[in-house]
Design a protein around this motif. Structure first.
Motif, PDB file in Angstrom:
ATOM      1  N   CYS A  22       0.799  -1.234   0.000  1.00  0.00           N
ATOM      2  CA  CYS A  22       0.000   0.000   0.000  1.00  0.00           C
ATOM      3  C   CYS A  22       0.833   1.287   0.000  1.00  0.00           C
TER       4      CYS A  22
ATOM      5  N   ILE B 145      -6.978   3.956  -6.573  1.00  0.00           N
ATOM      6  CA  ILE B 145      -8.087   3.648  -5.658  1.00  0.00           C
ATOM      7  C   ILE B 145      -9.419   3.746  -6.396  1.00  0.00           C
TER       8      ILE B 145
ATOM      9  N   SER C 206     -11.919   0.514  -7.143  1.00  0.00           N
ATOM     10  CA  SER C 206     -13.285   0.658  -6.659  1.00  0.00           C
ATOM     11  C   SER C 206     -14.277   0.421  -7.793  1.00  0.00           C
TER      12      SER C 206
ATOM     13  N   ASN D 294      -3.333   5.910   2.823  1.00  0.00           N
ATOM     14  CA  ASN D 294      -3.818   5.139   1.681  1.00  0.00           C
ATOM     15  C   ASN D 294      -4.843   4.085   2.098  1.00  0.00           C
TER      16      ASN D 294
ATOM     17  N   THR E 295      -8.800   3.800   0.969  1.00  0.00           N
ATOM     18  CA  THR E 295      -9.346   2.543   0.450  1.00  0.00           C
ATOM     19  C   THR E 295     -10.626   2.172   1.191  1.00  0.00           C
TER      20      THR E 295
ATOM     21  N   TYR F 286     -11.477  -5.244   1.924  1.00  0.00           N
ATOM     22  CA  TYR F 286     -10.057  -5.276   2.253  1.00  0.00           C
ATOM     23  C   TYR F 286      -9.804  -6.186   3.441  1.00  0.00           C
TER      24      TYR F 286
END
Length: 388
Positions: free
Chosen positions: A89, A97, A101, A137, A141, A148
């Motif tokens: 990351c 990102i 997504s 980061n 996210t 995640y």
């Protein structure tokens, strides 16, 4: 079917506990990537195909991820693909990102928690302290609602920070946590006692947060509930590495597992040659010790991760069905604590029904067998008003 594409064997970190030891650095080219995608989409015979991007650090070749997804959209518009990614990351940016997504990626983030713990082992090659950037980061996210998990590796020097790390992650809304062992770690008697103490503290904290309505997930707890509540027959059940799960290196070579992707003896073919499935099966059979009986007499065999991750076992003991001493110690610490956690959760009507009832329902709907503990928990939940 699941395929992991290694974009590069290079990394921008030199983590002290890294098990990868590639003798030559490989980088995937755009041309080879297209060949790999074509191979996967033509070979896979499942309705849904899982494609993972891995390294090294895959975001060193971030452009290839864009290329792969756009190519699949254009050339295979009706294919059902699930994408995921493992990364430290440190190289994530806003554009990436947004991209993951929009394309429904899930992401595994290698991150060890508090700055003082994270920086002990996760050392960047350029000497820069990336901790704060990584935290930002990760939060971006999470804000994008990208599925995640935080993959926190524990080593001898970070065990004393384990409880603090869990609190830190939870307080920063990093609530999907997996605790991974440094496979080369050695437990001294003192370190093992410290580890037990830390896990008990984490269990108590987990319960406190549940009672406050601030439930979070720790894979070594939540991920073990099914094992504790069901009875799989107490036997070695290796994962599907080399059968329906394959790792593809930047040169197109195919391997069954990341634990052995640096060992040419485990090569199952190349995208130009297809996959030698028979070799994948024979490798596992040849590395299975039929004389090993210790685990057969163990009362936590049904619970133990060492009964599933054969190539992790091989890395440590040379046999797929013989866990390392470390794995054995690790699992024997978790078992009574996770069992106690389930019993504690079942004492609370609301938490028992919310957290445990779905496992009972799944086990019965899948025609699996409840364990003794599973039957006890079902009986207890049935007593609650509005139960089964």
């Amino acid at each position: 079917m699941e395929f992991t594409i290694y974009l590069t064997t290079k990394c921008n970190f030199s983590c002290k506990y890294c098990y990868e030891d590639y003798h030559e650095h490989l980088d995937l080219s755009k041309e080879k990537l297209i060949e790999i995608i074509q191979f996967i989409l033509n070979y896979a015979n499942s309705q849904v195909i899982n494609i993972s991007f891995m390294g090294g650090e895959p975001l060193l070749k971030k452009d290839l991820i864009y290329t792969a997804v756009e190519y699949v959209k254009r050339e295979y518009p009706y294919s059902k693909i699930k994408y995921d990614l493992t990364t430290n990351c440190s190289l994530v940016d806003e554009k990436f990102i947004d991209f993951i997504s929009q394309n429904r990626f899930s992401i595994r983030i290698s991150f060890d928690g508090l700055e003082k713990a994270h920086n002990l082992n996760r050392i960047s090659k350029n000497g820069y302290n990336y901790h704060n950037k990584i935290v930002k980061n990760i939060k971006k996210t999470i804000d994008k609602k990208i599925p995640y998990s935080i993959r926190m590796t524990i080593a001898e020097n970070t065990i004393p920070f384990l409880f603090e790390n869990i609190v830190y992650l939870h307080e920063n809304k990093m609530d999907n946590i997996s605790i991974i062992l440094d496979v080369n770690m050695v437990f001294t008697d003192e370190l093992l006692e410290e580890f037990k103490k830390q896990i008990v503290m984490i269990k108590d904290y987990y319960l406190e947060e549940c009672n406050k309505g601030r439930k979070f997930s720790i894979d070594q707890f939540d991920g073990k509930f099914l094992n504790l509540l069901s009875d799989f027959g107490n036997h070695f059940t290796m994962c599907d590495a080399g059968v329906t799960n394959f790792k593809i290196m930047p040169n197109g070579d195919l391997y069954p597992c990341g634990f052995v992707s640096d060992n040419s003896a485990f090569k199952l073919g190349n995208i130009k040659e297809s996959i030698n499935l028979e070799k994948g099966k024979l490798l596992a059979y040849s590395l299975f010790d039929k004389k090993h009986s210790k685990c057969n007499q163990c009362n936590i065999q049904n619970f133990c991760f060492g009964m599933k991750c054969g190539y992790m076992n091989y890395l440590c003991t040379g046999k797929v069905n013989i866990p390392s001493k470390l794995t054995c110690q690790f699992e024997h610490v978790y078992y009574p604590i996770a069992r106690d956690l389930i019993i504690n959760l079942s004492e609370n009507k609301e938490k028992g029904k919310l957290i445990l009832e779905p496992y009972i329902n799944y086990i019965e709907s899948a025609n699996l067998k409840l364990s003794d503990l599973g039957r006890q928990i079902k009986t207890k939940l049935c007593r609650y008003e509005g139960g089964y």
